[in-house]
Design a protein around this motif. Structure first.
Motif, PDB file in Angstrom:
ATOM      1  N   GLU A  22       0.829  -1.221   0.000  1.00 29.31           N
ATOM      2  CA  GLU A  22       0.000   0.000   0.000  1.00 29.31           C
ATOM      3  C   GLU A  22       0.860   1.265   0.000  1.00 29.31           C
ATOM      4  N   GLN A  23       2.065   1.204   0.557  1.00 33.76           N
ATOM      5  CA  GLN A  23       2.970   2.354   0.533  1.00 33.76           C
ATOM      6  C   GLN A  23       3.546   2.533  -0.872  1.00 33.76           C
ATOM      7  N   ILE A  24       3.819   1.434  -1.554  1.00 30.68           N
ATOM      8  CA  ILE A  24       4.302   1.529  -2.940  1.00 30.68           C
ATOM      9  C   ILE A  24       3.232   2.180  -3.803  1.00 30.68           C
ATOM     10  N   GLN A  25       1.988   1.841  -3.562  1.00 29.74           N
ATOM     11  CA  GLN A  25       0.893   2.432  -4.341  1.00 29.74           C
ATOM     12  C   GLN A  25       0.875   3.956  -4.180  1.00 29.74           C
ATOM     13  N   ILE A  26       1.190   4.437  -2.991  1.00 26.73           N
ATOM     14  CA  ILE A  26       1.180   5.877  -2.713  1.00 26.73           C
ATOM     15  C   ILE A  26       2.276   6.605  -3.487  1.00 26.73           C
ATOM     16  N   ILE A  27       3.421   5.926  -3.765  1.00 30.91           N
ATOM     17  CA  ILE A  27       4.494   6.619  -4.481  1.00 30.91           C
ATOM     18  C   ILE A  27       4.115   6.949  -5.917  1.00 30.91           C
ATOM     19  N   SER A  28       3.015   6.384  -6.397  1.00 29.81           N
ATOM     20  CA  SER A  28       2.561   6.738  -7.750  1.00 29.81           C
ATOM     21  C   SER A  28       2.156   8.209  -7.817  1.00 29.81           C
ATOM     22  N   ASN A  29       1.882   8.812  -6.666  1.00 28.04           N
ATOM     23  CA  ASN A  29       1.502  10.225  -6.607  1.00 28.04           C
ATOM     24  C   ASN A  29       2.716  11.145  -6.499  1.00 28.04           C
ATOM     25  N   LEU A  32       8.674  10.358  -8.682  1.00 29.73           N
ATOM     26  CA  LEU A  32       9.730   9.355  -8.809  1.00 29.73           C
ATOM     27  C   LEU A  32       9.776   8.754 -10.207  1.00 29.73           C
ATOM     28  N   ALA A  33      11.003   8.616 -10.725  1.00 33.18           N
ATOM     29  CA  ALA A  33      11.189   8.016 -12.041  1.00 33.18           C
ATOM     30  C   ALA A  33      11.780   6.617 -11.929  1.00 33.18           C
ATOM     31  N   SER A  34      12.512   6.360 -10.825  1.00 32.36           N
ATOM     32  CA  SER A  34      13.197   5.075 -10.665  1.00 32.36           C
ATOM     33  C   SER A  34      13.148   4.597  -9.226  1.00 32.36           C
ATOM     34  N   PHE A  35      13.318   3.295  -9.082  1.00 32.89           N
ATOM     35  CA  PHE A  35      13.313   2.628  -7.786  1.00 32.89           C
ATOM     36  C   PHE A  35      14.473   1.642  -7.796  1.00 32.89           C
ATOM     37  N   GLU A  50       7.339  -6.926  -5.703  1.00 31.78           N
ATOM     38  CA  GLU A  50       7.638  -5.489  -5.650  1.00 31.78           C
ATOM     39  C   GLU A  50       7.956  -4.927  -7.046  1.00 31.78           C
ATOM     40  N   ARG A  51       8.784  -5.635  -7.816  1.00 28.15           N
ATOM     41  CA  ARG A  51       9.149  -5.175  -9.163  1.00 28.15           C
ATOM     42  C   ARG A  51       7.904  -4.917 -10.012  1.00 28.15           C
ATOM     43  N   LEU A  52       7.003  -5.889 -10.046  1.00 28.48           N
ATOM     44  CA  LEU A  52       5.793  -5.751 -10.860  1.00 28.48           C
ATOM     45  C   LEU A  52       4.942  -4.580 -10.407  1.00 28.48           C
ATOM     46  N   GLN A  53       4.816  -4.429  -9.110  1.00 28.14           N
ATOM     47  CA  GLN A  53       3.993  -3.342  -8.578  1.00 28.14           C
ATOM     48  C   GLN A  53       4.606  -1.984  -8.931  1.00 28.14           C
ATOM     49  N   VAL A  54       5.914  -1.847  -8.744  1.00 30.58           N
ATOM     50  CA  VAL A  54       6.589  -0.574  -9.047  1.00 30.58           C
ATOM     51  C   VAL A  54       6.503  -0.272 -10.540  1.00 30.58           C
ATOM     52  N   GLU A  55       6.797  -1.265 -11.372  1.00 32.07           N
ATOM     53  CA  GLU A  55       6.767  -1.055 -12.820  1.00 32.07           C
ATOM     54  C   GLU A  55       5.354  -0.757 -13.325  1.00 32.07           C
ATOM     55  N   LEU A  86      20.215   5.786 -13.878  1.00 37.12           N
ATOM     56  CA  LEU A  86      18.769   5.722 -13.616  1.00 37.12           C
ATOM     57  C   LEU A  86      18.136   7.103 -13.762  1.00 37.12           C
ATOM     58  N   PRO A  87      16.947   7.154 -14.353  1.00 33.36           N
ATOM     59  CA  PRO A  87      16.233   8.434 -14.412  1.00 33.36           C
ATOM     60  C   PRO A  87      15.972   8.948 -12.994  1.00 33.36           C
ATOM     61  N   LYS A  88      16.033  10.239 -12.821  1.00 33.23           N
ATOM     62  CA  LYS A  88      15.846  10.865 -11.507  1.00 33.23           C
ATOM     63  C   LYS A  88      14.474  11.523 -11.450  1.00 33.23           C
ATOM     64  N   PRO A  89      13.947  11.679 -10.254  1.00 31.58           N
ATOM     65  CA  PRO A  89      14.441  11.224  -8.964  1.00 31.58           C
ATOM     66  C   PRO A  89      14.323   9.713  -8.802  1.00 31.58           C
ATOM     67  N   VAL A  90      15.220   9.181  -7.966  1.00 31.91           N
ATOM     68  CA  VAL A  90      15.273   7.750  -7.709  1.00 31.91           C
ATOM     69  C   VAL A  90      15.074   7.489  -6.218  1.00 31.91           C
ATOM     70  N   LEU A  91      14.327   6.453  -5.918  1.00 31.56           N
ATOM     71  CA  LEU A  91      14.143   6.003  -4.541  1.00 31.56           C
ATOM     72  C   LEU A  91      15.019   4.773  -4.340  1.00 31.56           C
ATOM     73  N   ILE A  92      15.939   4.845  -3.370  1.00 29.79           N
ATOM     74  CA  ILE A  92      16.792   3.713  -3.020  1.00 29.79           C
ATOM     75  C   ILE A  92      16.164   3.076  -1.780  1.00 29.79           C
ATOM     76  N   SER A  93      15.938   1.781  -1.840  1.00 35.11           N
ATOM     77  CA  SER A  93      15.217   1.099  -0.772  1.00 35.11           C
ATOM     78  C   SER A  93      15.954  -0.146  -0.304  1.00 35.11           C
ATOM     79  N   CYS A  94      15.845  -0.410   0.996  1.00 32.81           N
ATOM     80  CA  CYS A  94      16.346  -1.651   1.595  1.00 32.81           C
ATOM     81  C   CYS A  94      15.457  -1.944   2.801  1.00 32.81           C
ATOM     82  N   ARG A  95      15.860  -2.837   3.663  1.00 36.35           N
ATOM     83  CA  ARG A  95      14.979  -3.215   4.785  1.00 36.35           C
ATOM     84  C   ARG A  95      14.754  -2.073   5.764  1.00 36.35           C
ATOM     85  N   THR A  96      15.838  -1.394   6.189  1.00 41.46           N
ATOM     86  CA  THR A  96      15.699  -0.359   7.226  1.00 41.46           C
ATOM     87  C   THR A  96      16.120   1.033   6.763  1.00 41.46           C
TER      88      THR A  96
END
Length: 169
Positions: A22-29, A32-35, A50-55, A86-96
């Motif tokens: 549900e948080q990934i869905q919010i980033i559609s607003n 962001l160009a890349s993850f 996650e890949r499918l949802q982001v793409e 990567l196209p900008k802006p980019v979100l870099i994500s990991c566990r924490t």
């Protein structure tokens, strides 16, 4: 902060911990160009969807697994080079968001040739104390030293090449 789970480092680099669907869905607003996902597939909570949802949101997805056990110069270089393209802006994500912050600060430090003082200020401002995780502090310092040595060698080579050209005329 974009919201309570995404931190803006600058206008091109955002970081986050693991995002729920549900948080990934919010980033559609957002703009962001890349993850860029740094999670290893064997980590608890890693989502293969996650890949499918982001793409599906029209955001480019890249995955470079990075952990304290896999850290090395080649992996760091590959990750930073990926950020270059990567196209900008980019979100870099990991566990924490710790690895994401590590890579974001290395990216800014190397691409903008920041001084040690500027790097320390950024670390403090964003709450990244790599001393709490020794492998990251070791690789952060090591990589910056390698980068500075490479830059110095390029400058030295350029200067001696310019000298030999001018001396031959």
């Amino acid at each position: 902060m974009l919201n309570h789970y995404i931190q803006i480092i600058n206008s091109n680099i955002y970081i986050s911990g693991q995002l729920l669907p549900e948080q990934i869905q919010i980033i559609s607003n957002t703009e962001l160009a890349s993850f860029l996902c740094l999670r290893c597939t064997y980590e608890s909570g890693f989502s293969s969807h996650e890949r499918l949802q982001v793409e599906s949101l029209g955001i480019r997805y890249s995955h470079i697994p990075l952990s304290p056990h896999t850290l090395n110069s080649e992996l760091i270089t590959r990750t930073l080079q990926m950020l270059d393209i990567l196209p900008k802006p980019v979100l870099i994500s990991c566990r924490t968001a710790f690895r994401a912050g590590f890579i974001a600060l290395l990216y800014l430090s190397t691409r903008h040739q920041l001084s040690k003082r500027e790097i320390h200020i950024l670390q403090k401002n964003f709450g990244f104390d790599f001393n709490t995780r020794p492998p990251f502090q070791k690789w952060f310092d090591h990589y910056l030293n390698e980068e500075n040595t490479a830059i110095s060698a390029c400058i030295s080579s350029r200067d001696s090449g310019a000298r030999s050209i001018s001396e031959s005329y």
